[in-house]
Design an enzyme around this catalytic site. Structure first.
Site, short mmCIF file in Angstrom:
data_model
loop_
_atom_site.label_atom_id
_atom_site.label_comp_id
_atom_site.label_asym_id
_atom_site.label_seq_id
_atom_site.Cartn_x
_atom_site.Cartn_y
_atom_site.Cartn_z
N ASN A 37 70.72 42.37 11.28
CA ASN A 37 70.52 42.72 12.56
C ASN A 37 68.89 43.06 12.28
OD1 ASN A 37 69.59 43.69 15.03
ND2 ASN A 37 71.23 45.06 15.23
N GLY A 44 72.48 46.46 8.95
CA GLY A 44 72.06 46.98 10.10
C GLY A 44 73.10 48.23 10.52
N GLY A 45 73.40 48.93 11.77
CA GLY A 45 73.86 49.96 12.23
C GLY A 45 75.35 49.73 12.23
N ASP A 46 75.85 50.73 12.85
CA ASP A 46 77.36 50.86 13.21
C ASP A 46 77.60 49.57 14.11
OD1 ASP A 46 78.17 53.15 11.77
OD2 ASP A 46 77.26 54.31 13.24
N GLY A 96 72.39 55.87 13.33
CA GLY A 96 73.36 56.80 13.50
C GLY A 96 74.12 56.86 12.13
N ASP A 100 83.15 52.00 18.25
CA ASP A 100 81.93 51.97 16.98
C ASP A 100 80.93 52.08 17.82
OD1 ASP A 100 83.92 51.92 15.08
OD2 ASP A 100 83.80 49.96 14.77
N GLU A 110 79.64 51.43 20.68
CA GLU A 110 79.33 50.41 21.77
C GLU A 110 80.29 50.61 22.84
OE1 GLU A 110 76.99 47.96 21.22
OE2 GLU A 110 76.58 49.13 19.31
#
Length: 310
Positions: A8, A64-66, A100, A288, A290
């Protein structure tokens, strides 16, 4: 293992994309030649991961992130009602690049590239439970989403909406703190009915209910301190009657996990639960980090559904 990197470039507020040539060179030096693709929109990581698994790759690296991790995990499963993994022996690997980092915290991983490369080049994997939630999306369509960290609803869904509409340049903890403040100014506890492991429904008012596979959400809140992502169970934490004052004065307890001893916190463990709004109010989901939809929902755990590179 045959690695495929799902990247990402917008993660870490765009730093991942800007630094990718440097990061890729270090990965190639450690792993040898490996394929990668950049994501270019919502759920793109899911589509890329699914295609890579179908082509025979057996370790998908979420860069990337969560949110990226969540999309990659969704790519491990076939479309349809069976909840069947494309390859149950395939491994998820994580190169943390988000703001995060809640998923990685359960395993004590930092965000440094060196540590991530050591995990990728090591031989270790472990079973990883995966949660699955069936819910109603914003177009009122029945939808399914997989998750490896936490699915929750209540003010947490509203926090996601606030946080994801704005830049996360402040970092994970501060971004979620500001989002929580804005959400709590609007939110009132939602009357819901929940049924746990097939038992009769129970009515309650919730600030947030979190069905946890991992321990952390909301930019570092230790919402489920005893959660184990390989025990075949969901650790459920229910906050009721929490106000903006509580989040301000109990913030230390929320981040170190001692909130479980406070009034207004309830815990239980289960394999599945269902929930619906008791008064027709819209109750938003958090999956998660979102915000894909709202109640009603059914949440369950798939024990040892995939493997995790450790």
């Amino acid at each position: 293992m045959k690695y495929f990197l799902v990247v990402n470039p917008r993660s870490a507020n765009g730093i991942t994309g800007r630094r990718w040539p440097e990061v890729h060179a270090k990965l190639a030096a450690a792993l040898g030649p490996c394929e990668h693709r950049f994501t270019d929109g919502p759920m793109d990581a899911m589509r890329i991961s699914r295609q890579a698994l179908e082509e025979g790759y057996d370790c998908i690296v979420a860069v990337g992130g969560d949110g990226t991790i969540n999309e990659v995990v969704n790519g491990f499963f076939r479309e349809g009602d069976g909840a069947a993994a494309i390859n149950p022996n395939a491994a998820l690997a994580v190169l943390p690049r988000g703001t995060g980092g809640d998923f990685r915290k359960t395993f004590g991983w930092d965000a440094e590239l060196k540590q991530a490369v050591e995990r990728l080049t090591g031989a270790g994997t472990q079973p990883l439970d995966v949660g699955v939630v069936d819910y109603v999306d914003h177009q009122r369509q029945a939808t399914r989403r997989y998750f490896v960290n936490i699915c929750s609803f209540g003010v947490s869904g509203l926090v996601d909406q606030e946080v994801n509409q704005r830049s996360k340049v402040l970092g994970g903890k501060l971004s979620f703190a500001v989002g929580s403040l804005r959400a709590l100014l609007k939110y009132r506890d939602a009357p819901v009915r929940i049924a746990v492991d097939g038992r009769p429904p129970e009515a309650m008012a919730v600030t947030t209910l979190a069905a946890a596979n991992g321990q952390y959400f909301g930019g570092g809140m230790k919402v489920a301190p005893d959660a184990d992502p390989a025990d075949g169970k969901l650790d459920v934490t229910i906050w009721s009657g929490y106000s903006i004052v509580d989040f301000a004065f109990k913030s230390r307890a929320l981040y170190d996990g001692t909130h479980v001893r406070l009034r207004g916190t309830r815990q239980l463990r289960c394999e599945q639960l269902s929930a619906e709004s008791a008064d027709g109010r819209e109750v938003l989901l958090d999956v998660d980090g979102e915000q894909p939809g709202k109640l009603p929902c059914r949440i369950r755990i798939l024990p040892a559904a995939i493997r995790l590179k450790t």
